[in-house]
Design a protein around this motif. Structure first.
Motif, mmCIF file in Angstrom:
data_model
loop_
_atom_site.group_PDB
_atom_site.id
_atom_site.type_symbol
_atom_site.label_atom_id
_atom_site.label_comp_id
_atom_site.label_asym_id
_atom_site.label_seq_id
_atom_site.Cartn_x
_atom_site.Cartn_y
_atom_site.Cartn_z
ATOM 1 N N LEU A 75 -5.536 -27.056 3.008
ATOM 2 C CA LEU A 75 -5.515 -27.529 1.624
ATOM 3 C C LEU A 75 -4.079 -27.582 1.111
ATOM 4 O O LEU A 75 -3.642 -28.596 0.557
ATOM 5 N N ALA A 76 -3.340 -26.480 1.318
ATOM 6 C CA ALA A 76 -1.947 -26.435 0.857
ATOM 7 C C ALA A 76 -1.105 -27.494 1.578
ATOM 8 O O ALA A 76 -0.307 -28.205 0.951
ATOM 9 N N GLU A 77 -1.287 -27.603 2.874
ATOM 10 C CA GLU A 77 -0.542 -28.583 3.668
ATOM 11 C C GLU A 77 -0.875 -30.010 3.228
ATOM 12 O O GLU A 77 0.016 -30.866 3.118
ATOM 13 N N GLY A 78 -2.161 -30.267 2.966
ATOM 14 C CA GLY A 78 -2.577 -31.598 2.555
ATOM 15 C C GLY A 78 -1.976 -32.002 1.224
ATOM 16 O O GLY A 78 -1.513 -33.144 1.057
ATOM 17 N N ALA A 122 -1.111 -36.098 -6.538
ATOM 18 C CA ALA A 122 -1.348 -34.760 -5.994
ATOM 19 C C ALA A 122 -0.508 -33.691 -6.667
ATOM 20 O O ALA A 122 -0.822 -32.495 -6.569
ATOM 21 N N ARG A 123 0.549 -34.088 -7.358
ATOM 22 C CA ARG A 123 1.374 -33.113 -8.078
ATOM 23 C C ARG A 123 0.617 -32.483 -9.251
ATOM 24 O O ARG A 123 1.071 -31.490 -9.829
ATOM 25 N N LEU A 124 -0.537 -33.043 -9.580
ATOM 26 C CA LEU A 124 -1.369 -32.519 -10.669
ATOM 27 C C LEU A 124 -2.533 -31.670 -10.150
ATOM 28 O O LEU A 124 -3.442 -31.346 -10.903
ATOM 29 N N SER A 125 -2.488 -31.310 -8.878
ATOM 30 C CA SER A 125 -3.631 -30.639 -8.238
ATOM 31 C C SER A 125 -4.011 -29.303 -8.865
ATOM 32 O O SER A 125 -5.130 -28.835 -8.682
ATOM 33 N N VAL A 166 2.010 -35.066 -1.834
ATOM 34 C CA VAL A 166 3.117 -35.005 -2.800
ATOM 35 C C VAL A 166 4.364 -35.647 -2.205
ATOM 36 O O VAL A 166 5.052 -36.432 -2.875
ATOM 37 N N ALA A 167 4.650 -35.332 -0.937
ATOM 38 C CA ALA A 167 5.829 -35.903 -0.287
ATOM 39 C C ALA A 167 5.760 -37.424 -0.253
ATOM 40 O O ALA A 167 6.756 -38.120 -0.525
ATOM 41 N N ASP A 168 4.578 -37.959 0.049
ATOM 42 C CA ASP A 168 4.439 -39.415 0.102
ATOM 43 C C ASP A 168 4.446 -40.031 -1.291
ATOM 44 O O ASP A 168 4.928 -41.157 -1.468
ATOM 45 N N ALA A 169 3.955 -39.307 -2.287
ATOM 46 C CA ALA A 169 4.024 -39.796 -3.667
ATOM 47 C C ALA A 169 5.481 -39.890 -4.117
ATOM 48 O O ALA A 169 5.875 -40.848 -4.797
ATOM 49 N N ILE A 170 6.286 -38.917 -3.718
ATOM 50 C CA ILE A 170 7.718 -38.937 -4.056
ATOM 51 C C ILE A 170 8.419 -40.100 -3.362
ATOM 52 O O ILE A 170 9.247 -40.799 -3.966
ATOM 53 N N LYS A 171 8.070 -40.351 -2.114
ATOM 54 C CA LYS A 171 8.655 -41.491 -1.387
ATOM 55 C C LYS A 171 8.279 -42.810 -2.056
ATOM 56 O O LYS A 171 9.108 -43.725 -2.163
ATOM 57 N N LEU A 172 7.022 -42.897 -2.517
ATOM 58 C CA LEU A 172 6.588 -44.111 -3.203
ATOM 59 C C LEU A 172 7.335 -44.279 -4.520
ATOM 60 O O LEU A 172 7.753 -45.399 -4.876
ATOM 61 N N PHE A 197 -12.062 -28.608 3.016
ATOM 62 C CA PHE A 197 -12.072 -28.020 4.355
ATOM 63 C C PHE A 197 -13.046 -26.857 4.511
ATOM 64 O O PHE A 197 -13.201 -26.338 5.612
ATOM 65 N N SER A 198 -13.672 -26.424 3.412
ATOM 66 C CA SER A 198 -14.484 -25.212 3.500
ATOM 67 C C SER A 198 -15.827 -25.370 2.803
ATOM 68 O O SER A 198 -16.000 -26.204 1.914
ATOM 69 N N PHE A 199 -16.748 -24.521 3.212
ATOM 70 C CA PHE A 199 -18.072 -24.477 2.601
ATOM 71 C C PHE A 199 -17.957 -24.080 1.128
ATOM 72 O O PHE A 199 -18.675 -24.613 0.270
#
Length: 314
Positions: free
Chosen positions: A294-297, A92-95, A302-308, A152-154
């Motif tokens: 979107l930003a929160e997701g 997700a850091r490459l989003s 990213v936070a979980d990728a860093i933990k991994l 999340f959006s049309f």
């Protein structure tokens, strides 16, 4: 017949988990993973050997490569159980980096190929930013199928359709969460359930639009909070469901009927929409829920990728 069996008659059921040992119970066609699900799985004793194996086998390689090797290993295990496809997510850091997302997607496919897995069984999962959607368009042209997530959006759905991506994952539950939180004490659950659920309304609009204008992109409702959201979208192309909710569907024998229908959608009086980058960004900006979620997701993944990363480095 259980609700799960009924649902499988007109919707492809997908398991939303990194815990592949649960898959044999529910017999889904496909499976999806993400950084959060993989992180959750590798912290269980059953899966720690996979973590140790990836570190031992690829020690000295760049951390991002070891992480991808681990994720691909999970994908291979999942594909030994499900008959269809697995979605594997790009970091997700490459989003917001189109070129890097394309490169990472191609590398994941190469890693799967080295394990004897055909690219047709893989969906490269990418966040539905403008940059992510453009990356997906390039991957699709290269013959690599994609799954556009955090949708999340049309406007995001329209752009994905224009990019001819294989599949989108609109997040029902997270849309519901935002509206419920925003309404506060004014929220009345019974008045916002089933077909009136804001997440259900969003996916229904996208599904009908795609079918009305012959857009081949598959719609896969995701991120469910309750069984009612699932049954209200029966007939959707695919639904990706957590093991807990799959279990509830398997235990229930309540009637379940199709609610979304492609033929009915084709007869609807809808207006076709075209979005360039400026129009996309403006439409997304005007949708506070989609912008925030979107930003929160992305931040959450990213936070979980860093933990991994930290688990692998340790």
């Amino acid at each position: 017949m259980s609700q799960l069996d009924s649902l499988k008659q007109f919707t492809t059921v997908v398991a939303d988990t990194g815990d592949f040992k649960q898959l044999g119970v529910f017999l889904p066609t496909d499976a999806t993973t993400n950084p959060s699900l993989i992180l959750k799985a590798v912290q269980k004793a059953d899966y720690q050997p996979l973590l140790a194996e990836a570190v031992a086998k690829y020690r000295g390689r760049p951390l991002d490569e070891i992480t991808d090797r681990l994720i691909v290993r999970f994908g291979c295990e999942i594909l030994s159980i499900v008959p269809g496809r697995v979605s594997t997510e790009v970091d997700a850091r490459l989003s917001f980096d189109t070129a890097a997302t394309v490169a990472r997607g191609k590398r994941l496919i190469e890693m799967y190929a080295a394990e004897g897995i055909a690219k047709e069984r893989i969906l490269i999962k990418v966040a539905s930013t403008w940059e992510g959607i453009q990356a997906a368009a390039q991957l699709e042209k290269a013959g690599i199928r994609t799954n556009l997530t955090l949708l999340f959006s049309f406007a995001q759905a329209v752009a994905c359709g224009q990019a001819k991506v294989q599949l989108i994952s609109p997040f029902v539950g997270r849309i519901y969460d935002w509206y419920k939180k925003t309404a506060g004490t004014a929220w009345v659950e019974a008045d916002m359930a089933g077909a009136k659920d804001p997440g259900v309304i969003s996916v229904t609009q996208i599904y009908n639009y795609y079918k009305r204008f012959g857009i081949a992109t598959e719609v896969m409702g995701a991120s469910f909070r309750n069984v009612g959201q699932i049954t209200a979208l029966a007939g959707c192309d695919l639904l990706t469901i957590s093991p807990d909710l799959l279990a509830l569907l398997a235990e229930s024998n309540a009637p379940l009927n199709r609610t979304l229908d492609a033929k009915a959608a084709q007869a609807m009086d809808l207006e076709e929409v075209k979005l360039d980058e400026a129009a996309f960004r403006f439409a997304l900006n005007q949708d506070a829920m989609a912008t925030e979620k979107l930003a929160e997701g992305i931040r959450g993944f990213v936070a979980d990728a860093i933990k991994l990363d930290k688990l692998l480095a340790a």
